[in-house]
Write a protein that holds these residues in place. Structure first.
Motif, PDB file in Angstrom:
ATOM      1  N   GLY A  28       0.792  -1.227   0.000  1.00  0.00           N
ATOM      2  CA  GLY A  28       0.000   0.000   0.000  1.00  0.00           C
ATOM      3  C   GLY A  28       0.820   1.270   0.000  1.00  0.00           C
ATOM      4  O   GLY A  28       0.269   2.365  -0.083  1.00  0.00           O
ATOM      5  N   GLY A  29       2.159   1.156   0.069  1.00  0.00           N
ATOM      6  CA  GLY A  29       3.023   2.329   0.086  1.00  0.00           C
ATOM      7  C   GLY A  29       3.474   2.730  -1.304  1.00  0.00           C
ATOM      8  O   GLY A  29       3.110   2.119  -2.312  1.00  0.00           O
ATOM      9  N   SER A  30       4.316   3.749  -1.356  1.00  0.00           N
ATOM     10  CA  SER A  30       4.791   4.268  -2.644  1.00  0.00           C
ATOM     11  C   SER A  30       6.153   3.713  -3.034  1.00  0.00           C
ATOM     12  O   SER A  30       6.629   3.967  -4.143  1.00  0.00           O
ATOM     13  N   GLU A  31       6.798   2.953  -2.137  1.00  0.00           N
ATOM     14  CA  GLU A  31       8.122   2.387  -2.415  1.00  0.00           C
ATOM     15  C   GLU A  31       8.069   0.873  -2.406  1.00  0.00           C
ATOM     16  O   GLU A  31       7.130   0.250  -1.913  1.00  0.00           O
ATOM     17  N   ASN A  32       9.134   0.278  -2.937  1.00  0.00           N
ATOM     18  CA  ASN A  32       9.243  -1.175  -2.963  1.00  0.00           C
ATOM     19  C   ASN A  32      10.718  -1.548  -2.877  1.00  0.00           C
ATOM     20  O   ASN A  32      11.602  -0.755  -3.223  1.00  0.00           O
ATOM     21  N   GLN A  33      10.976  -2.736  -2.401  1.00  0.00           N
ATOM     22  CA  GLN A  33      12.336  -3.276  -2.360  1.00  0.00           C
ATOM     23  C   GLN A  33      12.237  -4.731  -2.762  1.00  0.00           C
ATOM     24  O   GLN A  33      11.624  -5.533  -2.058  1.00  0.00           O
ATOM     25  N   VAL A  34      12.819  -5.052  -3.913  1.00  0.00           N
ATOM     26  CA  VAL A  34      12.598  -6.370  -4.486  1.00  0.00           C
ATOM     27  C   VAL A  34      13.898  -7.134  -4.674  1.00  0.00           C
ATOM     28  O   VAL A  34      14.984  -6.558  -4.714  1.00  0.00           O
ATOM     29  N   VAL A  35      13.726  -8.443  -4.799  1.00  0.00           N
ATOM     30  CA  VAL A  35      14.795  -9.346  -5.207  1.00  0.00           C
ATOM     31  C   VAL A  35      14.302 -10.058  -6.458  1.00  0.00           C
ATOM     32  O   VAL A  35      13.215 -10.639  -6.456  1.00  0.00           O
ATOM     33  N   VAL A  36      15.078  -9.970  -7.538  1.00  0.00           N
ATOM     34  CA  VAL A  36      14.686 -10.631  -8.783  1.00  0.00           C
ATOM     35  C   VAL A  36      15.428 -11.960  -8.866  1.00  0.00           C
ATOM     36  O   VAL A  36      16.669 -11.999  -8.872  1.00  0.00           O
ATOM     37  N   ILE A  37      14.672 -13.033  -8.929  1.00  0.00           N
ATOM     38  CA  ILE A  37      15.236 -14.383  -8.909  1.00  0.00           C
ATOM     39  C   ILE A  37      15.037 -15.032 -10.279  1.00  0.00           C
ATOM     40  O   ILE A  37      13.923 -15.074 -10.807  1.00  0.00           O
ATOM     41  N   SER A  38      16.135 -15.494 -10.846  1.00  0.00           N
ATOM     42  CA  SER A  38      16.103 -16.145 -12.157  1.00  0.00           C
ATOM     43  C   SER A  38      17.051 -17.329 -12.115  1.00  0.00           C
ATOM     44  O   SER A  38      17.603 -17.670 -11.053  1.00  0.00           O
ATOM     45  N   ASP A  39      17.290 -17.938 -13.278  1.00  0.00           N
ATOM     46  CA  ASP A  39      18.239 -19.056 -13.281  1.00  0.00           C
ATOM     47  C   ASP A  39      19.674 -18.571 -13.088  1.00  0.00           C
ATOM     48  O   ASP A  39      20.596 -19.378 -12.942  1.00  0.00           O
ATOM     49  N   GLN A  40      19.872 -17.239 -13.082  1.00  0.00           N
ATOM     50  CA  GLN A  40      21.189 -16.662 -12.805  1.00  0.00           C
ATOM     51  C   GLN A  40      21.409 -16.417 -11.314  1.00  0.00           C
ATOM     52  O   GLN A  40      22.488 -15.985 -10.915  1.00  0.00           O
ATOM     53  N   GLY A  41      20.372 -16.672 -10.504  1.00  0.00           N
ATOM     54  CA  GLY A  41      20.486 -16.438  -9.069  1.00  0.00           C
ATOM     55  C   GLY A  41      19.549 -15.341  -8.601  1.00  0.00           C
ATOM     56  O   GLY A  41      18.592 -14.986  -9.294  1.00  0.00           O
ATOM     57  N   ALA A  42      19.839 -14.794  -7.423  1.00  0.00           N
ATOM     58  CA  ALA A  42      18.997 -13.764  -6.811  1.00  0.00           C
ATOM     59  C   ALA A  42      19.729 -12.426  -6.833  1.00  0.00           C
ATOM     60  O   ALA A  42      20.855 -12.316  -6.337  1.00  0.00           O
ATOM     61  N   GLU A  43      19.082 -11.403  -7.412  1.00  0.00           N
ATOM     62  CA  GLU A  43      19.658 -10.062  -7.485  1.00  0.00           C
ATOM     63  C   GLU A  43      18.813  -9.114  -6.642  1.00  0.00           C
ATOM     64  O   GLU A  43      17.640  -8.852  -6.953  1.00  0.00           O
ATOM     65  N   ALA A  44      19.392  -8.606  -5.565  1.00  0.00           N
ATOM     66  CA  ALA A  44      18.683  -7.695  -4.673  1.00  0.00           C
ATOM     67  C   ALA A  44      18.785  -6.267  -5.190  1.00  0.00           C
ATOM     68  O   ALA A  44      19.878  -5.776  -5.464  1.00  0.00           O
TER      69      ALA A  44
END
Length: 399
Positions: free
Chosen positions: A360-376
């Motif tokens: 519900g906020g205006s910001e986000n903090q994500v981790v993108v996970i693919s076959d290359q691993g996890a990118e924060a």
């Protein structure tokens, strides 16, 4: 970027029509050729002479002009432009467009064109909020009509609220976006967004806490790169994206049906917070308390897994399938397991614990996970997350 572009500008009737003259000037400053069309009501606010002087073009007004119509001028006008802009788009013009009416030059042009159309609504707040106007808006957006505005503010009638015509710089941005040839031009991308509502009875439902803001931002970012975006959304609070095809749904089953209808696509981004369960047999009438303290018994059924369904398609699977995972603990571990289980290409995971303020906020903090691993990724505004994700998707689709 507007150099050499031809814009057909339809000027509707309303006090906001005075902005159309400045719009002509600003578009021409950027190299565009602007051909004005005045409605009968538009002539009450803008003179043909002023529109002609600013555009350095003939102003078209009459459907039955013998000189122009000898060569089917309304067809030629509607096809020769790179973009058709309606500013201001009155409630009357929107109604004609939504219902396929063509009884004057402006409405006939809009029916005959094979080019993209951008409308800039302007009307009294009560007219804007009227159910008929909102129905017409939904129809137009579903037809792929682009919408700029309206803004909220004081109006000439003395009222305040939504319905005020967007300012000229915003309209120019909308025109540029509509004509942009980005790296995703020609790519069709499906996005789901918002929550789903699963009925318990006619007045109660099960839902997830999702505003739809991140999904809207992603749709806007992909459209800005030139993608043809189909936006399937549940009943979200966030504003709908501009310049995309919008499909409104309520339940998970409706969302799956809309997704399957929208395919094939080059990529699919599943940002919706779909309810995992629904009431197996929703009541047709409101469930009443019995006065004895006895609680109703609800039997649940599992909703279809939209992400897994599309990821595991044998034929017609998008080349890139991106899922989302909203977690409250062990974010990377749970999201990694979800990616493997669903068989999607990427998972965008985030921590939605209450203390993060992300839901519900205006910001986000994500981790993108693919076959290359996890990118924060660092914490940033949802618009910035969307632009970065759109850039990653663009790169992946070019490979």
């Amino acid at each position: 970027m507007l150099a050499g572009k031809k814009i057909l500008l339809i000027i509707g009737g309303g006090i906001a029509a005075f902005k159309s003259l400045d719009l002509i000037r600003r578009l021409r400053e950027r190299g565009a050729e602007v051909v004005p069309v005045l409605t009968k009501a538009g002539e009450e606010f803008v003179t043909p002479l002023s529109a002609s002087a600013l555009s350095a073009q003939k102003v078209y007004r009459d459907l039955f002009d013998l000189t122009d119509e000898a060569e089917m001028g309304h067809i030629e006008l509607s096809r020769a432009a790179d973009l058709v802009v309606v500013a201001p788009a009155t409630a009357d013009l929107m109604g004609k467009m939504a219902n396929g009416l063509a009884n004057d030059l402006a409405s006939t042009l809009l029916m005959a064109t094979d080019k993209r159309v951008l409308i800039v609504p302007a009307m009294n707040v009560r007219m804007w909020e009227h159910p008929a106007t909102q129905r017409n808006l939904a129809t137009l957006q579903g037809d792929g009509i682009l919408v700029c505005g309206p803004d909220e503010g004081a109006m000439a009638c003395g009222e305040f609220g939504p319905g005020r015509m967007a300012e000229v710089p915003e309209i120019v941005e909308g025109v540029e976006a509509a004509l942009r040839d980005g790296p995703l031009k020609g790519k069709r991308i499906l996005i789901t967004s918002g929550p789903t509502h699963e009925p318990i009875d006619p007045v109660r439902y099960i839902a997830n806490r999702s505003s739809g803001a991140q999904g809207t931002a992603i749709a806007n970012a992909l459209a800005a790169l030139g993608a043809d975006v189909v936006f399937v959304t549940g009943p979200a609070d966030a504003a709908r994206p501009r310049g995309v095809e919008i499909v409104e749904v309520q339940s998970a089953r409706e969302m799956l049906e809309a997704v399957e209808t929208a395919l094939p696509a080059d990529a699919a981004v599943f940002a919706a917070a779909v309810a995992d369960w629904r009431v197996a047999s929703a009541s047709d009438s409101k469930i009443k308390k019995d006065g004895m303290g006895k609680l109703p018994v609800l039997e649940f059924a599992e909703n279809p897994d939209i992400l897994a369904t599309v990821s595991q398609m044998k034929a017609g699977r998008p080349g890139l399938v991106v899922g989302f995972a909203a977690e409250t603990d062990d974010v990377v571990a749970h999201a990694t397991a979800k990616r493997e289980r669903k068989q999607c290409d990427w998972i965008v995971a985030n921590d939605v614990s209450p203390e993060t303020g992300i839901m519900g906020g205006s910001e986000n903090q994500v981790v993108v996970i693919s076959d290359q691993g996890a990118e924060a990724w660092p914490r940033m505004g949802k618009d910035q997350v969307a632009k970065r994700l759109a850039a990653e998707i663009s790169t992946a689709l070019q490979e």
